[in-house]
Design a protein around this motif. Structure first.
Motif, PDB file in Angstrom:
ATOM      1  N   ASP A  36      84.151  40.522  -8.529  1.00  0.00           N
ATOM      2  CA  ASP A  36      85.246  41.294  -7.939  1.00  0.00           C
ATOM      3  C   ASP A  36      84.748  41.945  -6.665  1.00  0.00           C
ATOM      4  OD1 ASP A  36      87.437  42.853  -7.361  1.00  0.00           O
ATOM      5  OD2 ASP A  36      87.687  43.633  -9.405  1.00  0.00           O
ATOM      6  N   ILE A  37      85.253  41.449  -5.536  1.00  0.00           N
ATOM      7  CA  ILE A  37      84.836  42.026  -4.249  1.00  0.00           C
ATOM      8  C   ILE A  37      85.829  43.084  -3.781  1.00  0.00           C
ATOM      9  CG2 ILE A  37      83.579  39.947  -3.557  1.00  0.00           C
ATOM     10  CD1 ILE A  37      85.912  39.384  -1.610  1.00  0.00           C
ATOM     11  N   HIS A  38      86.822  43.373  -4.597  1.00  0.00           N
ATOM     12  CA  HIS A  38      87.790  44.434  -4.332  1.00  0.00           C
ATOM     13  C   HIS A  38      88.461  44.276  -2.970  1.00  0.00           C
ATOM     14  CE1 HIS A  38      86.551  46.474  -7.937  1.00  0.00           C
ATOM     15  NE2 HIS A  38      85.300  46.444  -7.547  1.00  0.00           N
ATOM     16  N   PRO A  39      89.534  43.488  -2.934  1.00  0.00           N
ATOM     17  CA  PRO A  39      90.220  43.287  -1.644  1.00  0.00           C
ATOM     18  C   PRO A  39      90.731  44.582  -1.026  1.00  0.00           C
ATOM     19  CG  PRO A  39      91.493  42.359  -3.494  1.00  0.00           C
ATOM     20  CD  PRO A  39      90.138  42.695  -4.015  1.00  0.00           C
ATOM     21  N   GLU A  40      90.874  45.649  -1.850  1.00  0.00           N
ATOM     22  CA  GLU A  40      91.281  46.947  -1.300  1.00  0.00           C
ATOM     23  C   GLU A  40      90.276  47.458  -0.269  1.00  0.00           C
ATOM     24  OE1 GLU A  40      92.695  46.891  -5.633  1.00  0.00           O
ATOM     25  OE2 GLU A  40      90.903  46.317  -4.549  1.00  0.00           O
ATOM     26  N   PHE A  41      89.040  46.980  -0.342  1.00  0.00           N
ATOM     27  CA  PHE A  41      87.997  47.451   0.568  1.00  0.00           C
ATOM     28  C   PHE A  41      88.059  46.774   1.941  1.00  0.00           C
ATOM     29  CE2 PHE A  41      84.656  48.179  -3.065  1.00  0.00           C
ATOM     30  CZ  PHE A  41      85.541  49.032  -3.691  1.00  0.00           C
ATOM     31  N   GLN A  42      88.799  45.658   2.022  1.00  0.00           N
ATOM     32  CA  GLN A  42      88.647  44.806   3.201  1.00  0.00           C
ATOM     33  C   GLN A  42      89.031  45.499   4.501  1.00  0.00           C
ATOM     34  OE1 GLN A  42      90.581  41.064   2.335  1.00  0.00           O
ATOM     35  NE2 GLN A  42      89.313  40.755   0.532  1.00  0.00           N
ATOM     36  N   ARG A  43      89.996  46.428   4.455  1.00  0.00           N
ATOM     37  CA  ARG A  43      90.371  47.132   5.676  1.00  0.00           C
ATOM     38  C   ARG A  43      89.325  48.166   6.062  1.00  0.00           C
ATOM     39  NH1 ARG A  43      92.694  51.403   7.705  1.00  0.00           N
ATOM     40  NH2 ARG A  43      92.771  52.530   5.738  1.00  0.00           N
ATOM     41  N   ILE A  44      88.560  48.614   5.055  1.00  0.00           N
ATOM     42  CA  ILE A  44      87.581  49.674   5.289  1.00  0.00           C
ATOM     43  C   ILE A  44      86.323  49.122   5.961  1.00  0.00           C
ATOM     44  CG2 ILE A  44      86.067  51.335   4.123  1.00  0.00           C
ATOM     45  CD1 ILE A  44      88.298  51.639   2.014  1.00  0.00           C
ATOM     46  N   PHE A  45      85.896  47.958   5.510  1.00  0.00           N
ATOM     47  CA  PHE A  45      84.664  47.380   6.053  1.00  0.00           C
ATOM     48  C   PHE A  45      85.013  46.664   7.354  1.00  0.00           C
ATOM     49  CE2 PHE A  45      83.820  48.105   1.670  1.00  0.00           C
ATOM     50  CZ  PHE A  45      82.485  48.396   1.586  1.00  0.00           C
ATOM     51  N   ARG A  46      84.361  47.069   8.437  1.00  0.00           N
ATOM     52  CA  ARG A  46      84.844  46.687   9.758  1.00  0.00           C
ATOM     53  C   ARG A  46      83.927  45.690  10.471  1.00  0.00           C
ATOM     54  NH1 ARG A  46      85.356  52.348   9.498  1.00  0.00           N
ATOM     55  NH2 ARG A  46      87.502  53.005   9.169  1.00  0.00           N
ATOM     56  N   TRP A  47      83.633  44.595   9.870  1.00  0.00           N
ATOM     57  CA  TRP A  47      82.830  43.604  10.575  1.00  0.00           C
ATOM     58  C   TRP A  47      83.681  42.890  11.615  1.00  0.00           C
ATOM     59  CZ3 TRP A  47      78.730  40.152   7.794  1.00  0.00           C
ATOM     60  CH2 TRP A  47      77.587  40.928   7.536  1.00  0.00           C
ATOM     61  N   THR A  48      83.126  42.743  12.814  1.00  0.00           N
ATOM     62  CA  THR A  48      83.811  42.015  13.880  1.00  0.00           C
ATOM     63  C   THR A  48      83.575  40.525  13.690  1.00  0.00           C
ATOM     64  OG1 THR A  48      81.861  42.079  15.290  1.00  0.00           O
ATOM     65  CG2 THR A  48      83.415  43.929  15.478  1.00  0.00           C
ATOM     66  N   SER A  49      84.307  39.749  14.462  1.00  0.00           N
ATOM     67  CA  SER A  49      84.147  38.289  14.416  1.00  0.00           C
ATOM     68  C   SER A  49      82.722  37.890  14.798  1.00  0.00           C
ATOM     69  CB  SER A  49      85.152  37.648  15.366  1.00  0.00           C
ATOM     70  OG  SER A  49      85.231  36.279  15.159  1.00  0.00           O
ATOM     71  N   SER A  50      82.133  38.603  15.756  1.00  0.00           N
ATOM     72  CA  SER A  50      80.766  38.262  16.176  1.00  0.00           C
ATOM     73  C   SER A  50      79.747  38.609  15.087  1.00  0.00           C
ATOM     74  CB  SER A  50      80.404  38.963  17.492  1.00  0.00           C
ATOM     75  OG  SER A  50      80.465  40.352  17.351  1.00  0.00           O
ATOM     76  N   GLN A  51      79.984  39.720  14.353  1.00  0.00           N
ATOM     77  CA  GLN A  51      79.089  40.056  13.232  1.00  0.00           C
ATOM     78  C   GLN A  51      79.168  38.994  12.141  1.00  0.00           C
ATOM     79  OE1 GLN A  51      80.752  44.128  12.767  1.00  0.00           O
ATOM     80  NE2 GLN A  51      78.637  44.826  12.631  1.00  0.00           N
ATOM     81  N   LYS A  52      80.379  38.522  11.879  1.00  0.00           N
ATOM     82  CA  LYS A  52      80.558  37.476  10.869  1.00  0.00           C
ATOM     83  C   LYS A  52      79.848  36.189  11.305  1.00  0.00           C
ATOM     84  CE  LYS A  52      85.081  39.270   9.432  1.00  0.00           C
ATOM     85  NZ  LYS A  52      86.536  39.031   9.443  1.00  0.00           N
ATOM     86  N   THR A  53      80.026  35.834  12.579  1.00  0.00           N
ATOM     87  CA  THR A  53      79.366  34.632  13.094  1.00  0.00           C
ATOM     88  C   THR A  53      77.856  34.757  12.989  1.00  0.00           C
ATOM     89  OG1 THR A  53      81.188  34.146  14.609  1.00  0.00           O
ATOM     90  CG2 THR A  53      79.054  33.166  15.140  1.00  0.00           C
ATOM     91  N   SER A  54      77.346  35.981  13.253  1.00  0.00           N
ATOM     92  CA  SER A  54      75.898  36.218  13.178  1.00  0.00           C
ATOM     93  C   SER A  54      75.354  35.916  11.793  1.00  0.00           C
ATOM     94  CB  SER A  54      75.601  37.680  13.493  1.00  0.00           C
ATOM     95  OG  SER A  54      75.184  37.819  14.800  1.00  0.00           O
ATOM     96  N   LEU A  55      76.118  36.276  10.764  1.00  0.00           N
ATOM     97  CA  LEU A  55      75.672  36.002   9.399  1.00  0.00           C
ATOM     98  C   LEU A  55      75.576  34.497   9.164  1.00  0.00           C
ATOM     99  CD1 LEU A  55      75.045  37.064   6.478  1.00  0.00           C
ATOM    100  CD2 LEU A  55      77.450  36.592   5.996  1.00  0.00           C
ATOM    101  N   ILE A  56      76.593  33.753   9.562  1.00  0.00           N
ATOM    102  CA  ILE A  56      76.570  32.293   9.369  1.00  0.00           C
ATOM    103  C   ILE A  56      75.416  31.677  10.165  1.00  0.00           C
ATOM    104  CG2 ILE A  56      77.897  30.160   9.575  1.00  0.00           C
ATOM    105  CD1 ILE A  56      78.996  32.214   7.494  1.00  0.00           C
ATOM    106  N   GLU A  57      75.203  32.186  11.380  1.00  0.00           N
ATOM    107  CA  GLU A  57      74.077  31.718  12.192  1.00  0.00           C
ATOM    108  C   GLU A  57      72.751  31.960  11.462  1.00  0.00           C
ATOM    109  OE1 GLU A  57      72.383  32.517  16.691  1.00  0.00           O
ATOM    110  OE2 GLU A  57      72.789  34.238  15.389  1.00  0.00           O
ATOM    111  N   SER A  58      72.577  33.156  10.891  1.00  0.00           N
ATOM    112  CA  SER A  58      71.340  33.486  10.176  1.00  0.00           C
ATOM    113  C   SER A  58      71.106  32.533   9.019  1.00  0.00           C
ATOM    114  CB  SER A  58      71.401  34.925   9.648  1.00  0.00           C
ATOM    115  OG  SER A  58      71.439  35.840  10.715  1.00  0.00           O
TER     116      SER A  58
END
Length: 371
Positions: A36-58
């Motif tokens: 359970d990743i709790h979709p209620e949290f998704q607005r709170i956690f503020r990763w940008t598109s570039s931060q997300k891309t950085s994770l996939i790159e890593s």
């Protein structure tokens, strides 16, 4: 009890395990509703598109990813305590991520990075756009990559989960203590969280506090609601136990309420609604602004010290005020020349520490608004 005894006691109350898991396994857990990743949290956690891309790159470059902390519930499902951004990014990239209404979100499209400029526009897999999709080998590389899991086992002391969540998330991507508090409430008592969320949307309340967009984005309206519930009828000797960290006190007290099966939701909702109905009718968005007797008007923005006296004072006495002939607006104006208020509020600001301010202002408000 000495230091070593304290250490030994707490270590006994925390039981954990550690696994090394492939990203493919993390994806399967989500597909099978075993995490359970709790979709209620998704607005709170503020990763940008570039931060997300950085994770996939890593992941593609083989850079180690920090472990995911989870807590095992009684039903065996894992609650994500830390790592929501990482897992959400992976689930969004592979096209599996759902929102609060269980609707699939659009898959993540990557950006170019410092080391992998050709990531720009790349997707996990799109049959209609194979040029901009990862290859089968690249997808397998990601699915076989490992991310560790640290599991807080269900036999651990339940409060350990919330302590861990606070320690891991304070100062990270979550901006405020209330956002952490919201997440803890979702994990512990989701129904209460949604009740609080609905209460906070009360139009009279929102009009009276008149917060800035930034304050609303950071859930300050929810914090003010929590303060109302915690302090409205709290015994004065309990209020004095605030200590040096108001945030911890509020979290502990709202968790006590969340655990209390005798908590009277109906009574508290009525008290809250009636308080802000009274304030809206007489003061509106001037409810918690400083009143200048020389200029004969309200000035500036929301002041928390005013809220602690006025909202909590009215909330404490609301049953006797609803049908009273008392002029609330005049009483509020008198707050600003009250010597006790001036002493404990740093002239109406929030400069005085909560530890000193609140134990004096809350009882003062109860006295001022007593019919």
């Amino acid at each position: 009890m000495g230091l070593q005894e304290e250490i030994d006691k707490m270590r006994q109350e925390i039981r954990s395990d550690h696994y090394s898991m492939s990203i493919g396994e993390w994806i399967s857990l989500y597909e099978n509703n075993e995490i359970d990743i709790h979709p209620e949290f998704q607005r709170i956690f503020r990763w940008t598109s570039s931060q997300k891309t950085s994770l996939i790159e890593s992941i593609l470059l083989g850079i180690p990813i920090p472990p995911i902390f989870v807590s095992q519930r009684d039903d065996g499902v894992w609650d994500v305590v830390d790592g929501l951004q990482r897992l959400s990014t992976i689930y969004e990239f592979v096209g599996k991520l759902k929102d609060e209404d269980q609707k699939l979100l659009d898959p993540l499209v990557l950006e170019k990075t410092k080391y992998l400029s050709n990531l720009e526009g790349k997707k996990w897999e799109d049959p209609d756009d194979p040029i901009n999709s990862l290859t089968s080998a690249q997808r397998l590389l990601i699915k076989r990559a490992k991310i560790g899991a640290t599991i807080l086992l269900k036999e651990s002391d339940e409060i350990a989960k919330y302590e861990l969540f606070q320690r891991l998330n304070n100062g990270g991507s979550i901006a405020t203590a209330q956002e952490v508090r919201n997440c803890i409430l979702v994990m512990y008592n989701k129904e209460m969280f949604h009740w609080l969320k609905k209460l906070s949307e009360n139009e009279n309340f929102q009009e009276c506090i008149a917060l800035s967009d930034r304050q609303n984005d950071e859930q300050y309206d929810m914090e003010l609601l929590v303060r109302f519930l915690v302090f409205r009828t709290l015994e004065e000797n309990e209020i004095k136990k605030i200590g040096n960290d108001l945030s911890i006190f509020l979290t502990d007290k709202i968790l006590e309420i969340a655990k209390n099966q005798e908590f009277n939701y109906s009574e508290e909702e009525t008290a809250f609604n009636k308080t802000f109905e009274i304030l809206y009718d007489q003061l509106g968005n001037e409810s918690f602004r400083r009143y200048s007797h020389t200029k004969n008007r309200f000035l500036g923005g929301f002041l928390v010290s005013a809220y602690e006296v006025i909202a909590l004072g009215i909330g404490y006495n609301y049953k006797n005020l609803s049908n009273s002939e008392i002029n609330i607006k005049e009483k509020v104006k008198q707050v600003w020349v009250n010597p006790e208020y001036k002493q404990w509020s740093s002239s109406g600001g929030s400069g005085t520490s909560a530890k000193r301010r609140i134990p004096n202002l809350v009882p003062l408000g109860r006295k001022i608004f007593q019919p």
